[in-house]
Design a protein around this motif. Sequence first.
Motif, PDB file in Angstrom:
ATOM      1  N   MET A  63       0.631  -1.100  -0.081  1.00 57.04           N
ATOM      2  CA  MET A  63      -0.176   0.409  -0.202  1.00 57.04           C
ATOM      3  C   MET A  63       0.676   0.759  -0.120  1.00 57.04           C
ATOM      4  N   VAL A  64       1.594   1.014   0.668  1.00 54.79           N
ATOM      5  CA  VAL A  64       2.555   2.191   0.865  1.00 54.79           C
ATOM      6  C   VAL A  64       3.339   2.620  -0.678  1.00 54.79           C
ATOM      7  N   ALA A  65       3.766   1.535  -1.009  1.00 53.70           N
ATOM      8  CA  ALA A  65       4.786   1.634  -2.504  1.00 53.70           C
ATOM      9  C   ALA A  65       4.031   1.993  -3.633  1.00 53.70           C
ATOM     10  N   TYR A  66       2.502   1.632  -3.153  1.00 53.07           N
ATOM     11  CA  TYR A  66       1.734   2.324  -4.301  1.00 53.07           C
ATOM     12  C   TYR A  66       1.747   3.603  -3.886  1.00 53.07           C
ATOM     13  N   ALA A  67       1.349   3.794  -3.180  1.00 56.88           N
ATOM     14  CA  ALA A  67       0.413   5.340  -2.418  1.00 56.88           C
ATOM     15  C   ALA A  67       2.335   6.171  -2.963  1.00 56.88           C
ATOM     16  N   LEU A  68       3.308   5.788  -2.678  1.00 58.95           N
ATOM     17  CA  LEU A  68       4.523   6.405  -2.827  1.00 58.95           C
ATOM     18  C   LEU A  68       5.235   6.307  -5.206  1.00 58.95           C
ATOM     19  N   THR A  69       4.233   5.730  -5.249  1.00 59.69           N
ATOM     20  CA  THR A  69       5.068   5.367  -6.747  1.00 59.69           C
ATOM     21  C   THR A  69       3.951   5.810  -7.988  1.00 59.69           C
ATOM     22  N   GLN A  70       2.340   6.282  -6.827  1.00 56.14           N
ATOM     23  CA  GLN A  70       1.619   6.516  -8.313  1.00 56.14           C
ATOM     24  C   GLN A  70       0.269   7.892  -7.411  1.00 56.14           C
ATOM     25  N   PHE A  71       0.854   8.213  -6.306  1.00 50.01           N
ATOM     26  CA  PHE A  71       0.047   9.015  -5.976  1.00 50.01           C
ATOM     27  C   PHE A  71       0.581  10.577  -5.991  1.00 50.01           C
ATOM     28  N   GLU A  72      -0.064  11.624  -6.191  1.00 48.28           N
ATOM     29  CA  GLU A  72       0.896  12.891  -5.445  1.00 48.28           C
ATOM     30  C   GLU A  72       0.754  13.720  -4.789  1.00 48.28           C
ATOM     31  N   PHE A  73       0.998  13.480  -3.059  1.00 52.72           N
ATOM     32  CA  PHE A  73       0.220  14.112  -2.309  1.00 52.72           C
ATOM     33  C   PHE A  73       1.469  15.183  -1.849  1.00 52.72           C
ATOM     34  N   PHE A  74       0.557  15.862  -0.508  1.00 55.22           N
ATOM     35  CA  PHE A  74       1.742  17.009  -0.549  1.00 55.22           C
ATOM     36  C   PHE A  74       2.664  16.362   0.502  1.00 55.22           C
ATOM     37  N   GLY A  75       4.558  16.409   0.988  1.00 57.18           N
ATOM     38  CA  GLY A  75       4.939  15.472   1.617  1.00 57.18           C
ATOM     39  C   GLY A  75       5.579  14.175   1.423  1.00 57.18           C
TER      40      GLY A  75
END
Lengths: 290, 278, 355
Positions: free
Chosen positions: B91-103
């Motif tokens: 889940m974290v790896a997916y967020a880091l690679t596919q999402f753009e978010f502050f921070g």
Amino acid sequence: MAIKPNKWTLLLFLAIPLIPLAVFWIFPLLVSIWLSFTDWDYISPTFHYVGLNNYTQLLSSHDFQAAVGHTLYYTVFSVIPIIVIGFLLAVLLNRLKYTYKFIQSLLFAPWVTPMIGMAIVWSWIFNSQIGPLNQVLHALHLPAPQWLSNPQAAMWTIIIVTIWKNVGWAALFYGDAISKIPRSLFEAADVESLSIWQKITHVLIPLVSPTTLFLFIVEILDCLQAYDQITVLTQGGPAGATRTLLYLYYELGFKQFQMGSATALSIVILVVAAILSFIAIRLSRHHVYY
Amino acid sequence: MKHMERIQRLVIFTILLLCGVLMVYPMIWMLVSSVKSTSDVFSDSLRLIPTAFHWENFANALAAAPFLTYLWNSTWTTTIIVVLQLLFASMVAYALTQFEFFGRRGLFAIILGTYMLPSATTYIPSYVILGKLNLLNSLWGLVISNLANVFSILLLRQAFLKVPKEVIEAARSDGASEWSILWRIVVPMNRNTLLNAALISFVGSFNDYLWPSLILNDKHNMVISVGLNQFSNSLGSFEKSFPIVMAGTALAVIPLIVVYVILQRYFVHSVQTASVKG
Amino acid sequence: MAIIELKHVRKQYDKGETIFNDLNLSIQEGDFTVIVGPSGCGKSTLLRIMAGLEQVSGGEIYIADKLENDVPAKKRNIAMVFQNYALYPHMTVAKNIGFGLKMRGAKKAVIKEKVQNAAEMLDLTAYLDKYPADLSGGQMQRVALGRAIVRDSKIYLMDEPLSNLDAKLRATMRVELTKLHRQMQATTVYVTHDQTEAMTMADRIIVLYEGVIQQTGTADEIYTHPANTFVASFIGIPPMNLLQASRQDGEFCLAGQPLNISKVPADQTDLIIGLRPEDISPTFDSPIAMTVDVVENMGADQYVHGTLGAQPIVFRDSSHTHYHQGQSVGLHFNRHISNFYDPQTTQRLEEATWQ
């Protein structure tokens, strides 16, 4: 293309998975820094702020200074052989054909085994009565020390076990790196009629330098955190001869309950790890070819 | 010329075979010694074939310490740890690679930094936290304090970065939610990397000693590494208890050797691909 | 009726790079619209904006008269075909085609039927249980199309879907796509850099260059009357001849010969004459003569390249006359089609005609 997710999606993907990281890594790190400025002893409910006392006391204590020396000695004489022997094994291994996988699996086997169990086995291998090591040394008319009770030799038992456990692992990485070097580079070296030695120093070593850097960092971090083999083989002894920084930390924190000093020491270990990694990465800018 | 090459290869093979045998010698010696009699050990501990097989050493070891409980404890805690670690790491790896978010960059830097962090730095506060949660001397305490695996996050992030962005976009325009894309597209596409992370994490958790030894001290709640060391310490380094100690140790080591022999080619590949670059 | 409308769309990346500033376009329902332009002109970005894969920095996007700026891709009922197919490598062909339906909650039986129909339409029935890795490029392309077709979406977006295929297969697929569109009657927006694809398939062509729409029209309109010199030189192989002519004694002249062009604005001192290679023919009695440089033999006809004064010129000749280098050839211009451009603005001078 990364998308901007809505806040619930983001929460789902990050909040829950990051709780363990925050609770058992990030938060404890901050608490450790804070505790290192106190004189808390785990039992009593109160504590005082002591400023940098823990650090100054620690840095000036004989135990700490000795532990720094032991850690350095242990790390240098473990990491360098692991990397050098690992590299040589990989170079030799690369020459084999059908037996490659078989030999590789033998060399790598120690990495999978539990350090505690195998350190127990090694403690018997080093046994001066029935241990096979000294029997072999006797048979060869070589000096056979009292491995575990001689302060000089005791450190080497730790080092030998560490090398044994990790050298096949290093060879595995080098083997992978060497197999990825294009054949044409060796053919070019042949055309320029380099000797085997020149091929190793001019072609092989520069080309596997990213692997060397990686292994250096990982092995140094590993040695700084070595504990299992020490607790089984020598428990820091004899006479503190194998007490590394981490072992000293364990004794301070979980035997003497000097939480302030122990956390201060853990911060020192952290800083050392950070500095060594940083130096390795900086050096790599000049000597590592990606 | 051909002839020379063959001789050279034979020499190299012999050298490497010797090294290899040296590497597995402690395991072999352990197995052989675990079925020897005490007198056998004293007469010739180098001997590779015992004069008689003393299987009762194992029975004695099992009587001296609850090895089966230890092994069971290690197995189930490690299984839960590995599964949850991979779930969270994906889940974290997916967020880091596919999402753009502050921070995002900051979060990645923290994760990378944690990878270099000696775990000892966290032990004392973590110990106190587990105490506050009433989870000291509990296997669940061991499980929940081991759920974060930074290494797996980094490994999976690297793999997820290689998923073509069009595949993700195709899934999005196919109407899949981010959750479905992760579990139906990205994870199945990277099952090899997940297997690699699982094997490495399994070996690490199963063999971990220091942290479990700090928080577990009840015999029924011990994992194999902790139980084994206690068993070995309780018998001491008296030569006559040596075969029993070896039998106990063998009980702890054999499961890993079996797993290794069965999954050998996956192990080699797992570790080779596991060099995380920042 | 316009089914997609973009009004005053602006797209700017975080780094400040502007792709579109004020872009307006409308796509008619049922049309096969091709957006064509050289690489880097923003055509893929435009398509991704329609798909909802990319956010705009300003302006409005209407789909079927609904403002959909903030509707994410998965909620827009739009099917998209990607340049590199973007097939899911771990799913069979059938699963790939049916994935979109499954994600939208269709029943198993429905999915199966629709996948079967799409496979028949695309000649994929024999491959339904195969994995993408076992397919050829053309087959993968058809699976990607199938994935879009089963969605029964009103709008299909295609991003250079044929560019990874070899020339022969591309020609076949062009015909198949045209047939498919005729059969399905669904609005299709197709992005390509290949003007042949644009010319052969489109009901309407939108020529895009540097983030600005240069011209919109049917293939015929764009070919016969390019709106500016960019379109003139981008569409057509070989491109339209663009010949500089300037006023001498009030009359526009080429190679010293008066041309008889009328209705040119009085303040125009220079202009550019646009002439398709097929609108120039060799003749014996013309005072305008080119010097032959290279001849390209195309089989049915030949392209004769050379210079007229200092300007390059090419004409198409379907006779089998033999030309040689250095030869002087008199030229006759077809004066039925008038294309004149202002050298400053590059725009077509709408009024100007041959006399």
